[in-house]
Design a protein around this motif. Structure first.
Motif, mmCIF file in Angstrom:
data_model
loop_
_atom_site.group_PDB
_atom_site.id
_atom_site.type_symbol
_atom_site.label_atom_id
_atom_site.label_comp_id
_atom_site.label_asym_id
_atom_site.label_seq_id
_atom_site.Cartn_x
_atom_site.Cartn_y
_atom_site.Cartn_z
ATOM 1 N N GLY A 42 0.828 -1.204 0.000
ATOM 2 C CA GLY A 42 0.000 0.000 0.000
ATOM 3 C C GLY A 42 0.858 1.247 0.000
ATOM 4 N N ASN A 43 0.512 2.185 0.865
ATOM 5 C CA ASN A 43 1.286 3.426 0.941
ATOM 6 C C ASN A 43 2.490 3.282 1.875
ATOM 7 N N GLY A 44 2.696 2.090 2.441
ATOM 8 C CA GLY A 44 3.850 1.842 3.296
ATOM 9 C C GLY A 44 3.708 2.344 4.719
ATOM 10 N N LEU A 45 2.551 2.878 5.047
ATOM 11 C CA LEU A 45 2.343 3.437 6.386
ATOM 12 C C LEU A 45 1.611 2.443 7.282
ATOM 13 N N LEU A 46 1.837 2.585 8.580
ATOM 14 C CA LEU A 46 1.161 1.740 9.553
ATOM 15 C C LEU A 46 -0.265 2.222 9.785
ATOM 16 N N MET A 47 -1.115 1.310 10.254
ATOM 17 C CA MET A 47 -2.491 1.667 10.593
ATOM 18 C C MET A 47 -2.472 2.780 11.633
#
Length: 91
Positions: A42-47
């Motif tokens: 995805g965008n590489g970010l954590l929830m």
């Protein structure tokens, strides 16, 4: 928790946990990460800002990575040999 399971079902010798990577108190012998190749990371970010529950670097620590693909499996894999591809057929 696992003691209760084994008391109730002593024949059990393998337990597969979904989303167990981020539960560090859970003892484990093997860690397998599954990645949907269509979505990737995805965008590489954590929830909650992104889809990841663990940072991408956590993949370096797992024993294997299974990459789910739709259609043909790529002929060559990249990486260190810990990755494998698996196709899935939506029903």
């Amino acid at each position: 928790m696992h003691e209760e399971l084994l008391d109730a079902h002593p024949e059990v010798d393998v337990v597969i946990c979904d989303d167990g990577l981020q539960h560090y108190a859970l003892a484990r012998d093997v860690e397998i990460a599954v990645i949907d190749e269509a979505r990737g990371l995805g965008n590489g970010l954590l929830m909650p800002a992104g889809p990841l529950r663990e940072p991408e670097e956590r993949l370096d620590e797992v024993d294997a990575v299974v990459r789910l693909v739709s259609g043909a499996v790529p002929h060559e894999t990249q990486g260190d040999g810990r990755s494998t591809f698996m196709t899935h057929q939506p029903l």
